[in-house]
Scaffold this active site. Structure first.
Site, PDB file in Angstrom:
ATOM      1  N   TYR A 169       0.819  -1.209   0.000  1.00  0.00           N
ATOM      2  CA  TYR A 169       0.000   0.000   0.000  1.00  0.00           C
ATOM      3  C   TYR A 169       0.857   1.265   0.000  1.00  0.00           C
ATOM      4  CZ  TYR A 169      -4.150  -2.770   1.117  1.00  0.00           C
ATOM      5  OH  TYR A 169      -5.178  -3.665   1.090  1.00  0.00           O
ATOM      6  N   LYS A 239       3.327 -14.990   4.440  1.00  0.00           N
ATOM      7  CA  LYS A 239       3.744 -16.047   3.520  1.00  0.00           C
ATOM      8  C   LYS A 239       5.272 -15.967   3.452  1.00  0.00           C
ATOM      9  CE  LYS A 239       1.328 -17.986   0.716  1.00  0.00           C
ATOM     10  NZ  LYS A 239       0.653 -19.320   0.718  1.00  0.00           N
ATOM     11  N   ASP A 288      -2.539 -18.250   4.644  1.00  0.00           N
ATOM     12  CA  ASP A 288      -3.684 -19.026   4.141  1.00  0.00           C
ATOM     13  C   ASP A 288      -4.177 -20.010   5.198  1.00  0.00           C
ATOM     14  OD1 ASP A 288      -1.194 -20.023   3.646  1.00  0.00           O
ATOM     15  OD2 ASP A 288      -1.668 -20.984   1.755  1.00  0.00           O
ATOM     16  N   ASP A 312      -5.450  -6.780   6.121  1.00  0.00           N
ATOM     17  CA  ASP A 312      -6.702  -6.369   5.489  1.00  0.00           C
ATOM     18  C   ASP A 312      -7.599  -7.598   5.272  1.00  0.00           C
ATOM     19  OD1 ASP A 312      -8.474  -4.689   4.317  1.00  0.00           O
ATOM     20  OD2 ASP A 312      -7.329  -4.317   2.494  1.00  0.00           O
TER      21      ASP A 312
END
Ligand code: NAI
Length: 426
Positions: A169, A239, A288, A312
């Site tokens: 971002y 990740k 995940d 987010d």
């Protein structure tokens, strides 16, 4: 709109009105707050449904403070302008006065602000975030009795700490076909050993910066919160197996923080060990996997530390589990400076109808009270909201949710709902 007559709410009139009776909060050198009994707290109503939900929040927070402290503590609310109202009154969407007074007041609260699309207008939310370096977005997600899409939603009780200043971002982007993308591509292939097949000529590139300093201050905030609030299991996500230089580094830095003198012995990192009294456990979980765990076994985690993008996703999924963003508060918190806000948007489709659900902003107000150290007053709000929802009273979104579950409910407008809650504050 018709303002409720609170004698401690000072609306903007040509300029911000600072009451004589109020005092500014002070920031000590160690970045903790010195909160007077009569703090000046600025509020920004926001666009769309903002003014309606602000009225509801003010009524409920004022009632809780009054009932808890019997007049020995009182907030002096000062309206500041931003967004559409600011543009209308001052021709600026984020006036300098608002920035100056937010700085002086240290802590504030705001409703949703819209970003006009395609007019070259920059987001006020991100301008505020940058101006005050609110580096952690904190979202506690817990269930208060509202209709939800999952069974046993009481299992969800997790606080997501989302890093607010690093990651994709940051806005460093090179569009496909641009001169910048061409240059960046050539540099990566010629100088940095990137493979051509990964970077075809029409590539677009978004840069993902992540730094040790910004990560560690964010992690410290989350660990301090977990320790102070007796939240046992803290998961740092990412990740890291794929993006080793960024998300992998983020996870490693988190574990380095756990080893700092402030946390040593209090933050344990052995995955097999059980945290004792006064301890929390830090674990790492692949993003995940966390998304799956949140649905299957949400009770496993108390605090989640995340980067910006992962944070987010995770906070929205967690919010959905307990009924949606309309029920989730949030705080943007930096070194002392903090701005609390509703998590939903401006909801123009229902604005002005008096039917918006005020809970996200109201619970953000309660979160703000906790931040000030006025926990007893916050608890009264949580209790009253729970009892109101248990009585099956709510705004149309809530009442409809109950009806879908074949539970009878009484549908009321925003202010009536607020009055129902306020009447249950004892
Ligand atoms: P939105 O949250 O405004 O609306 C999505 C749907 O949820 C609409 O159907 C709306 O009626 C409903 N909804 C939202 N809040 C509600 C409430 N309190 N009670 C009952 N129903 C509610 O999201 P959308 O349409 O994506 O965004 C609209 C604008 O809000 C955009 O300009 C966006 O940039 C801005 N926004 C601002 C935020 C902030 O200031 N923190 C956060 C999210 C969006």
């Amino acid at each position: 709109m018709n303002k409720t007559a609170f004698e401690n709410v000072f609306y903007w009139e040509g300029k911000a009105q600072i009451p004589q009776e109020g005092k500014f909060i002070k920031l000590r050198e160690d970045k903790t707050l010195e909160v007077p009994e009569n703090p000046i707290i600025p509020f920004i109503e926001g666009d769309g449904i903002g003014p309606e939900i602000t009225q509801a929040m003010l009524l409920i927070v004022n009632t809780a403070v009054e009932k808890t402290y019997n007049g020995s503590r009182k907030i002096y609310w000062v309206e500041l302008l931003a967004g559409d109202k600011a543009e209308e009154k001052t021709r600026e969407r984020l006036p300098q006065e608002t920035l100056d007074l937010l700085k002086e007041s240290i802590v504030g609260i705001k409703g949703p602000l819209g970003t006009p699309v395609g007019k070259g207008v920059r987001s006020i939310n991100s301008a505020l975030r940058r101006a005050f370096d609110y580096y952690s977005a904190v979202r506690p997600v817990y269930w208060m009795g509202q209709p939800t899409p999952i069974p046993n939603p009481e299992r969800v009780n997790v606080v997501v700490f989302r890093e607010n200043t690093d990651d994709v971002y940051a806005g460093i982007e090179f569009f496909s076909g641009s001169e910048e993308a061409k240059k960046a591509r050539e540099f990566l292939i010629k100088e940095m050993g990137a493979k051509e097949e990964g970077f075809p000529e029409d590539v677009g590139i978004t840069v993902k910066p992540m730094s040790e300093f910004k990560t560690k201050r964010h992690v410290r905030k989350a660990l301090r919160y977990a320790l102070e609030n007796n939240r046992k299991v803290v998961a740092v996500i990412g990740k890291g197996n794929i993006m080793k230089a960024t998300e992998g580094a983020f996870i490693n830095w988190a574990f380095e923080v756990a080893d700092e003198p402030e946390f040593k012995g209090r933050v344990i990192t052995d995955p097999e060990a059980e945290p004792r009294e006064g301890q929390v456990k830090l674990v790492k979980v692949i993003t995940d996997q966390m998304l799956m765990q949140l649905v299957l076994k949400p009770e496993a985690y108390d605090v989640i530390i995340a980067q910006n993008l992962n944070g987010d996703y995770v906070s929205d999924l967690a919010a959905a589990l307990i009924g949606g963003p309309g029920f989730v508060p949030s705080g943007n918190i930096g070194d002392g400076y903090a701005l609390f806000e509703s998590t939903h948007g401006t909801a123009w489709d229902i604005a002005g109808k008096g039917i918006a659900n005020p809970l996200s902003l109201t619970l953000s107000g309660a979160m703000m009270l906790e931040y000030l150290g006025w926990k007893e007053a916050a608890e009264k709000i949580y209790d009253a909201v729970r009892r109101t929802l248990d009585s099956r009273i709510g705004t149309p979104d809530i009442a409809n949710g109950f009806r879908k579950q074949e539970i009878e409910a009484k549908e009321v407008g925003t202010m009536e709902f607020a009055r129902e809650i306020a009447s249950r504050i004892e």
